[in-house]
Design an enzyme around this catalytic site. Sequence first.
Site, PDB file in Angstrom:
ATOM      1  N   TYR A 256      -8.279  29.420 114.865  1.00 42.58           N
ATOM      2  CA  TYR A 256      -7.717  29.267 113.554  1.00 42.58           C
ATOM      3  C   TYR A 256      -6.265  29.733 113.562  1.00 42.58           C
ATOM      4  O   TYR A 256      -5.835  30.267 114.591  1.00 42.58           O
ATOM      5  CB  TYR A 256      -8.494  30.157 112.544  1.00 42.58           C
ATOM      6  CG  TYR A 256      -8.440  31.665 112.855  1.00 42.58           C
ATOM      7  CD1 TYR A 256      -7.522  32.498 112.215  1.00 42.58           C
ATOM      8  CD2 TYR A 256      -9.285  32.232 113.801  1.00 42.58           C
ATOM      9  CE1 TYR A 256      -7.476  33.862 112.485  1.00 42.58           C
ATOM     10  CE2 TYR A 256      -9.231  33.598 114.075  1.00 42.58           C
ATOM     11  CZ  TYR A 256      -8.338  34.403 113.426  1.00 42.58           C
ATOM     12  OH  TYR A 256      -8.281  35.733 113.717  1.00 42.58           O
TER      13      TYR A 256
ATOM     14  N   ARG B 193     -16.126  31.792 123.855  1.00 38.83           N
ATOM     15  CA  ARG B 193     -14.970  30.883 123.804  1.00 38.83           C
ATOM     16  C   ARG B 193     -14.915  29.934 125.006  1.00 38.83           C
ATOM     17  O   ARG B 193     -14.481  28.796 124.896  1.00 38.83           O
ATOM     18  CB  ARG B 193     -13.702  31.758 123.784  1.00 38.83           C
ATOM     19  CG  ARG B 193     -12.387  31.063 124.118  1.00 38.83           C
ATOM     20  CD  ARG B 193     -11.263  32.101 124.022  1.00 38.83           C
ATOM     21  NE  ARG B 193     -10.047  31.694 124.694  1.00 38.83           N
ATOM     22  CZ  ARG B 193      -8.922  31.349 124.051  1.00 38.83           C
ATOM     23  NH1 ARG B 193      -8.887  31.316 122.745  1.00 38.83           N
ATOM     24  NH2 ARG B 193      -7.836  31.032 124.723  1.00 38.83           N
TER      25      ARG B 193
ATOM     26  N   ASN C  99      -8.832  26.026 128.147  1.00 37.20           N
ATOM     27  CA  ASN C  99      -7.469  25.686 127.733  1.00 37.20           C
ATOM     28  C   ASN C  99      -6.421  26.519 128.480  1.00 37.20           C
ATOM     29  O   ASN C  99      -5.288  26.686 128.025  1.00 37.20           O
ATOM     30  CB  ASN C  99      -7.295  25.833 126.219  1.00 37.20           C
ATOM     31  CG  ASN C  99      -6.096  25.035 125.714  1.00 37.20           C
ATOM     32  OD1 ASN C  99      -5.755  23.997 126.284  1.00 37.20           O
ATOM     33  ND2 ASN C  99      -5.445  25.536 124.661  1.00 37.20           N
ATOM     34  N   ARG C 100      -6.811  27.033 129.659  1.00 39.05           N
ATOM     35  CA  ARG C 100      -5.854  27.678 130.570  1.00 39.05           C
ATOM     36  C   ARG C 100      -6.049  27.135 131.994  1.00 39.05           C
ATOM     37  O   ARG C 100      -5.445  27.622 132.926  1.00 39.05           O
ATOM     38  CB  ARG C 100      -6.067  29.206 130.595  1.00 39.05           C
ATOM     39  CG  ARG C 100      -5.801  29.925 129.292  1.00 39.05           C
ATOM     40  CD  ARG C 100      -4.344  29.934 128.908  1.00 39.05           C
ATOM     41  NE  ARG C 100      -4.112  30.711 127.689  1.00 39.05           N
ATOM     42  CZ  ARG C 100      -4.330  30.259 126.449  1.00 39.05           C
ATOM     43  NH1 ARG C 100      -4.754  29.009 126.268  1.00 39.05           N
ATOM     44  NH2 ARG C 100      -4.116  31.036 125.402  1.00 39.05           N
TER      45      ARG C 100
ATOM     46  N   GLU D  58      -4.085  24.221 115.324  1.00 35.52           N
ATOM     47  CA  GLU D  58      -4.994  25.306 114.944  1.00 35.52           C
ATOM     48  C   GLU D  58      -5.310  25.083 113.472  1.00 35.52           C
ATOM     49  O   GLU D  58      -4.417  25.155 112.632  1.00 35.52           O
ATOM     50  CB  GLU D  58      -4.340  26.681 115.121  1.00 35.52           C
ATOM     51  CG  GLU D  58      -3.905  27.031 116.538  1.00 35.52           C
ATOM     52  CD  GLU D  58      -5.029  27.592 117.403  1.00 35.52           C
ATOM     53  OE1 GLU D  58      -6.156  27.792 116.883  1.00 35.52           O
ATOM     54  OE2 GLU D  58      -4.774  27.818 118.599  1.00 35.52           O
TER      55      GLU D  58
ATOM     56  N   HIS E 257      -7.889  23.018 117.649  1.00 36.87           N
ATOM     57  CA  HIS E 257      -8.440  24.376 117.710  1.00 36.87           C
ATOM     58  C   HIS E 257      -8.525  24.978 116.310  1.00 36.87           C
ATOM     59  O   HIS E 257      -8.099  24.386 115.333  1.00 36.87           O
ATOM     60  CB  HIS E 257      -7.522  25.277 118.553  1.00 36.87           C
ATOM     61  CG  HIS E 257      -7.435  24.909 119.993  1.00 36.87           C
ATOM     62  ND1 HIS E 257      -8.022  25.656 120.989  1.00 36.87           N
ATOM     63  CD2 HIS E 257      -6.832  23.863 120.616  1.00 36.87           C
ATOM     64  CE1 HIS E 257      -7.778  25.081 122.157  1.00 36.87           C
ATOM     65  NE2 HIS E 257      -7.059  24.003 121.965  1.00 36.87           N
TER      66      HIS E 257
ATOM     67  N   HIS F  11     -12.697  25.092 122.696  1.00 36.28           N
ATOM     68  CA  HIS F  11     -13.081  26.501 122.598  1.00 36.28           C
ATOM     69  C   HIS F  11     -14.359  26.591 121.768  1.00 36.28           C
ATOM     70  O   HIS F  11     -14.388  26.179 120.602  1.00 36.28           O
ATOM     71  CB  HIS F  11     -11.962  27.339 121.974  1.00 36.28           C
ATOM     72  CG  HIS F  11     -10.862  27.637 122.943  1.00 36.28           C
ATOM     73  ND1 HIS F  11      -9.551  27.761 122.575  1.00 36.28           N
ATOM     74  CD2 HIS F  11     -10.898  27.847 124.294  1.00 36.28           C
ATOM     75  CE1 HIS F  11      -8.815  28.028 123.662  1.00 36.28           C
ATOM     76  NE2 HIS F  11      -9.608  28.088 124.709  1.00 36.28           N
ATOM     77  N   ALA F  12     -15.393  27.149 122.382  1.00 40.05           N
ATOM     78  CA  ALA F  12     -16.755  27.027 121.857  1.00 40.05           C
ATOM     79  C   ALA F  12     -16.919  27.580 120.441  1.00 40.05           C
ATOM     80  O   ALA F  12     -17.620  27.006 119.620  1.00 40.05           O
ATOM     81  CB  ALA F  12     -17.714  27.716 122.814  1.00 40.05           C
ATOM     82  N   ARG F  13     -16.270  28.704 120.150  1.00 39.58           N
ATOM     83  CA  ARG F  13     -16.552  29.383 118.881  1.00 39.58           C
ATOM     84  C   ARG F  13     -15.797  28.797 117.696  1.00 39.58           C
ATOM     85  O   ARG F  13     -15.989  29.233 116.561  1.00 39.58           O
ATOM     86  CB  ARG F  13     -16.209  30.862 119.010  1.00 39.58           C
ATOM     87  CG  ARG F  13     -14.742  31.154 119.293  1.00 39.58           C
ATOM     88  CD  ARG F  13     -14.556  32.626 119.627  1.00 39.58           C
ATOM     89  NE  ARG F  13     -13.197  32.952 120.039  1.00 39.58           N
ATOM     90  CZ  ARG F  13     -12.835  34.142 120.495  1.00 39.58           C
ATOM     91  NH1 ARG F  13     -13.740  35.107 120.591  1.00 39.58           N
ATOM     92  NH2 ARG F  13     -11.612  34.392 120.854  1.00 39.58           N
ATOM     93  N   GLU F  14     -14.933  27.830 117.946  1.00 43.87           N
ATOM     94  CA  GLU F  14     -14.094  27.279 116.874  1.00 43.87           C
ATOM     95  C   GLU F  14     -14.842  26.142 116.185  1.00 43.87           C
ATOM     96  O   GLU F  14     -14.487  24.972 116.274  1.00 43.87           O
ATOM     97  CB  GLU F  14     -12.746  26.858 117.481  1.00 43.87           C
ATOM     98  CG  GLU F  14     -12.026  28.068 118.097  1.00 43.87           C
ATOM     99  CD  GLU F  14     -10.871  27.729 119.033  1.00 43.87           C
ATOM    100  OE1 GLU F  14     -10.510  26.556 119.150  1.00 43.87           O
ATOM    101  OE2 GLU F  14     -10.328  28.675 119.658  1.00 43.87           O
TER     102      GLU F  14
ATOM    103  N   TYR G 196       2.659  31.889 121.254  1.00 44.97           N
ATOM    104  CA  TYR G 196       2.982  32.718 122.415  1.00 44.97           C
ATOM    105  C   TYR G 196       3.009  31.811 123.631  1.00 44.97           C
ATOM    106  O   TYR G 196       2.562  30.677 123.586  1.00 44.97           O
ATOM    107  CB  TYR G 196       1.940  33.828 122.627  1.00 44.97           C
ATOM    108  CG  TYR G 196       0.505  33.350 122.485  1.00 44.97           C
ATOM    109  CD1 TYR G 196      -0.126  32.635 123.500  1.00 44.97           C
ATOM    110  CD2 TYR G 196      -0.231  33.620 121.329  1.00 44.97           C
ATOM    111  CE1 TYR G 196      -1.436  32.204 123.368  1.00 44.97           C
ATOM    112  CE2 TYR G 196      -1.539  33.187 121.188  1.00 44.97           C
ATOM    113  CZ  TYR G 196      -2.138  32.482 122.217  1.00 44.97           C
ATOM    114  OH  TYR G 196      -3.426  32.044 122.082  1.00 44.97           O
TER     115      TYR G 196
HETATM  116 ZN    ZN Z   1      -8.871  27.511 120.672  1.00 42.00          ZN
END
Ligand code: ZN
Length: 409
Positions: free
Chosen positions: A296, A226, A242-243, A369, A294, A170-173, A346
Amino acid sequence: MKILIVLCAFLALGSAKRLFHNDQVLRVHPTEGQRDLLEKLPETFPAIDFWTEPRGTGPVDIHVPRAFVGPVKVFLNRHRINNEIFIENVQNNIDQERSPRPEQMDLASFDYNVYHTLDEIQQWIDDITASSSIATKEPVGTTYEGRDISAIKLSTGGVKPSFVINCGIHAREWVTPASCMYTVKYLIEGTENGNEQILDSVDIYVIPSSNPDGYVYTWTNDRMWRKTRSQNGLVCIGVDPNRNWDANWSGPGASGSSCSDTYYGPSVMSEIEVSSQAEFVANIPNVQAYIDVHAYSQYWMFPYGYTYAYPADYSTLNVIAGESAAAIKSVHGMTYQYGPISEVIYQASGSTADYFYDKQGIKCSFAAELRDTGRYGFLLPERLIQPTAEETYAGLMTIAASVANGQCV
Ligand code: ZN
């Protein structure tokens, strides 16, 4: 819908850097009955961005663009949904996240305590693999936009089981590539000075940046991006990498809308970043552990995400995850929750950990995370990179030790 198209068109223009002045992050504490209402919030306010998903059990962090802060608060208050301002001005946090510095293209002066551009990360991969006899660069694949995805193989030779560590999907992490680069440094230095013996029993592969197109875009255009950057002829660009995996793909906890941050993609494994990594890992002999890192929320999780059913190896995975969380806590006192993905956060379909567990038979399959729990969210200040990396290393080495002692066969 109209606002959505305008927003997507604006973002698609590409060259303009998105600014976040007076955007806020609201922390919302819904009752169980209010979660449905929150889940439908994007229908009224398509520009909002869930930093943590409303389907979970904990508080929901929502990034609200400036223009919608007032109306969203009116909505929440009208429905008596408990909420507070968590980040007052997102742009301020972005400005404070990192300090200006000259470009770093030299291993000798490489500063692990700052966030790095993709060019710097790729140069670092070249330099560190050239300078160490136990590290080799291995090609994973090429992105949609033509960038290289690389892994670093850490091995002292011989035939050993393997552990694959995937970062930055995920790009923003941003703290995840940063922590994974630290992991490589710790492994090389520790092995060379005799303080780290794990490579005697396990080969470790680290993919520091597995979504380079998205990562570059977070530096050039939109810090909050993301997804991948693939164009599928739809309203919006990009797929949630990641989906997109072949693990109950398009099932619960993934979206069919191209504009959603959890868009599962036009077809299963459609993303080159996903299919190339699947092939890369499949070609490594005897992989016994995999983790997708990942940020957070501070979780240490394992399958399943797509179902509430427990995996066959639940008891082993739960023990290892508990040991990882304890190891993490022993470093800086941070608490990480652990358990199956569907239980801890979830239901989410098409994710890495489930795919590698189900489809490639990797018994010790995890998803983490990292820090924090929302004070800074994705915008973790650079001074927190090192403590995050130190505790993450302890968690990762717990998994590696489980491979070494035969728990992951
Ligand atoms: Zn992520």
